[in-house]
Design a protein around this motif. Structure first.
Motif, PDB file in Angstrom:
ATOM      1  N   ARG A  43       0.830  -1.214   0.000  1.00  0.00           N
ATOM      2  CA  ARG A  43       0.000   0.000   0.000  1.00  0.00           C
ATOM      3  C   ARG A  43       0.859   1.257   0.000  1.00  0.00           C
ATOM      4  O   ARG A  43       0.552   2.236  -0.684  1.00  0.00           O
ATOM      5  CB  ARG A  43      -0.919  -0.010   1.236  1.00  0.00           C
ATOM      6  CG  ARG A  43      -1.909   1.143   1.286  1.00  0.00           C
ATOM      7  CD  ARG A  43      -2.733   1.104   2.555  1.00  0.00           C
ATOM      8  NE  ARG A  43      -1.965   1.511   3.724  1.00  0.00           N
ATOM      9  CZ  ARG A  43      -1.783   2.780   4.085  1.00  0.00           C
ATOM     10  NH1 ARG A  43      -2.302   3.771   3.363  1.00  0.00           N
ATOM     11  NH2 ARG A  43      -1.072   3.075   5.159  1.00  0.00           N
ATOM     12  N   ALA A  90      -7.898  -5.920  -1.299  1.00  0.00           N
ATOM     13  CA  ALA A  90      -8.189  -4.800  -2.199  1.00  0.00           C
ATOM     14  C   ALA A  90      -8.746  -3.610  -1.424  1.00  0.00           C
ATOM     15  O   ALA A  90      -8.368  -2.451  -1.678  1.00  0.00           O
ATOM     16  CB  ALA A  90      -9.180  -5.246  -3.279  1.00  0.00           C
ATOM     17  N   GLU A  91      -9.615  -3.877  -0.466  1.00  0.00           N
ATOM     18  CA  GLU A  91     -10.187  -2.790   0.331  1.00  0.00           C
ATOM     19  C   GLU A  91      -9.105  -2.109   1.174  1.00  0.00           C
ATOM     20  O   GLU A  91      -9.065  -0.885   1.286  1.00  0.00           O
ATOM     21  CB  GLU A  91     -11.295  -3.322   1.235  1.00  0.00           C
ATOM     22  CG  GLU A  91     -11.964  -2.228   2.053  1.00  0.00           C
ATOM     23  CD  GLU A  91     -13.112  -2.753   2.909  1.00  0.00           C
ATOM     24  OE1 GLU A  91     -13.624  -1.973   3.733  1.00  0.00           O
ATOM     25  OE2 GLU A  91     -13.486  -3.928   2.764  1.00  0.00           O
ATOM     26  N   LEU A  93      -5.868  -1.888   0.543  1.00  0.00           N
ATOM     27  CA  LEU A  93      -5.001  -1.082  -0.318  1.00  0.00           C
ATOM     28  C   LEU A  93      -5.648   0.262  -0.626  1.00  0.00           C
ATOM     29  O   LEU A  93      -4.964   1.270  -0.812  1.00  0.00           O
ATOM     30  CB  LEU A  93      -4.688  -1.826  -1.616  1.00  0.00           C
ATOM     31  CG  LEU A  93      -3.842  -3.096  -1.505  1.00  0.00           C
ATOM     32  CD1 LEU A  93      -3.562  -3.663  -2.889  1.00  0.00           C
ATOM     33  CD2 LEU A  93      -2.529  -2.837  -0.775  1.00  0.00           C
ATOM     34  N   SER A  94      -6.971   0.277  -0.658  1.00  0.00           N
ATOM     35  CA  SER A  94      -7.696   1.510  -0.957  1.00  0.00           C
ATOM     36  C   SER A  94      -7.841   2.410   0.259  1.00  0.00           C
ATOM     37  O   SER A  94      -7.660   3.622   0.172  1.00  0.00           O
ATOM     38  CB  SER A  94      -9.080   1.171  -1.518  1.00  0.00           C
ATOM     39  OG  SER A  94      -9.868   2.316  -1.664  1.00  0.00           O
ATOM     40  N   THR A  95      -8.123   1.817   1.436  1.00  0.00           N
ATOM     41  CA  THR A  95      -8.448   2.624   2.611  1.00  0.00           C
ATOM     42  C   THR A  95      -7.305   2.755   3.609  1.00  0.00           C
ATOM     43  O   THR A  95      -7.237   3.719   4.366  1.00  0.00           O
ATOM     44  CB  THR A  95      -9.649   2.024   3.353  1.00  0.00           C
ATOM     45  OG1 THR A  95      -9.272   0.733   3.887  1.00  0.00           O
ATOM     46  CG2 THR A  95     -10.839   1.844   2.415  1.00  0.00           C
TER      47      THR A  95
END
Length: 268
Positions: A43, A90-91, A93-95
């Motif tokens: 991330r 995936a979540e 890496l986004s948040t």
């Protein structure tokens, strides 16, 4: 090999124990933390290089066997865990938020990982269960991460393998390579640099030199051990542990044993 390895200048750190081990599932928590740290590095560092998870690759191999060592229900549970972990990854890496759902599924993913490596469930009656105590401990390990372990300037390899050299010994994967430092993650309660840790790092170093072809990203000049329960990364030159004559003797010995071409040590 052991007689060739020299201890570094400092072998015991005087660091407080920030996250005591309070469950009976130390190996499970250690593997889950390996995944969580690699997620955080992925991330934070845009140029990080990843590879498929051990749990993912191993599950594919299990499915392909005519007679898997575990039953179909266990395989279905493992498939469901990997699917949920993929979505949670995936979540995250986004948040950047280590949610409870992420921590739970990482404990479960760690059990799939251990299943793949041992070919049997670690807890046959409770496969896929994540205890609240394990989840809390994993959260605490993440909370004490220092900035230096999630920082790289030119190179970040997550869970690297060493090409033909890894294949020659039936598979070998290290934890991290950050810049020119090969790092192993340890969740032991004692911050002592043991001979076993040094042998593990030295073994990976030798495999990196025997990899065919030898890419520049495997240039390693330092060893590192991250003591996760103490939030401390200790780093020392390869030369301290493997002086040049010993280093070349070991590379030559393993090249002969594994029937691989010998290479000149890149640090010479």
């Amino acid at each position: 090999m052991q007689e060739c390895i020299q201890p570094p200048t400092v072998t015991t750190l005087h660091s407080p124990l920030l996250v005591p081990s309070e469950t009976k599932n130390a190996a499970l928590i250690g593997t889950a933390f390996d995944y969580l740290l690699r997620f955080e590095l992925e991330r934070r560092i845009s140029f990080s290089a990843t590879r498929p998870w051990v749990a993912e690759e191993g599950l594919q191999r299990l499915r392909s066997l005519k007679k898997p060592p575990v039953g179909p229900e266990t395989i279905r549970t493992a498939e469901h865990i990997v699917k949920r972990a993929t979505a949670a990854h995936a979540e995250f890496l986004s948040t950047g938020e280590p949610s409870k759902d992420l921590l739970v599924v990482l404990i479960q993913l760690a059990e799939v990982d251990l299943l793949i490596r041992s070919r049997k469930p670690t807890r046959s009656r409770y496969f896929g269960y994540a205890s609240p105590d394990d989840v809390r401990e994993l959260s605490r390990l993440f909370a004490v991460l220092p900035r230096e372990i999630v920082t790289a300037h030119s190179r970040c390899l997550l869970n690297p393998t060493f090409g033909t050299a890894s294949t020659a010994i039936g598979g070998a994967d290290a934890d991290l390579i950050l810049d020119d430092t090969l790092i192993e993650i340890k969740t032991a309660s004692s911050p002592t640099i043991t001979q076993a840790y040094l042998a593990q790092l030295s073994g990976y170093y030798i495999l990196a030199q025997l990899n065919e072809p030898l890419p520049t990203e495997f240039s390693i000049n330092h060893f590192g051990i991250y003591f996760a329960r103490h939030g401390r990364l200790v780093r020392f030159p390869v030369e301290q542990v493997l002086p040049l004559p010993s280093r070349m003797d070991l590379i030559d010995f393993f090249a002969r044993q594994l029937n691989l071409p010998k290479r000149a040590d890149p640090t010479t």
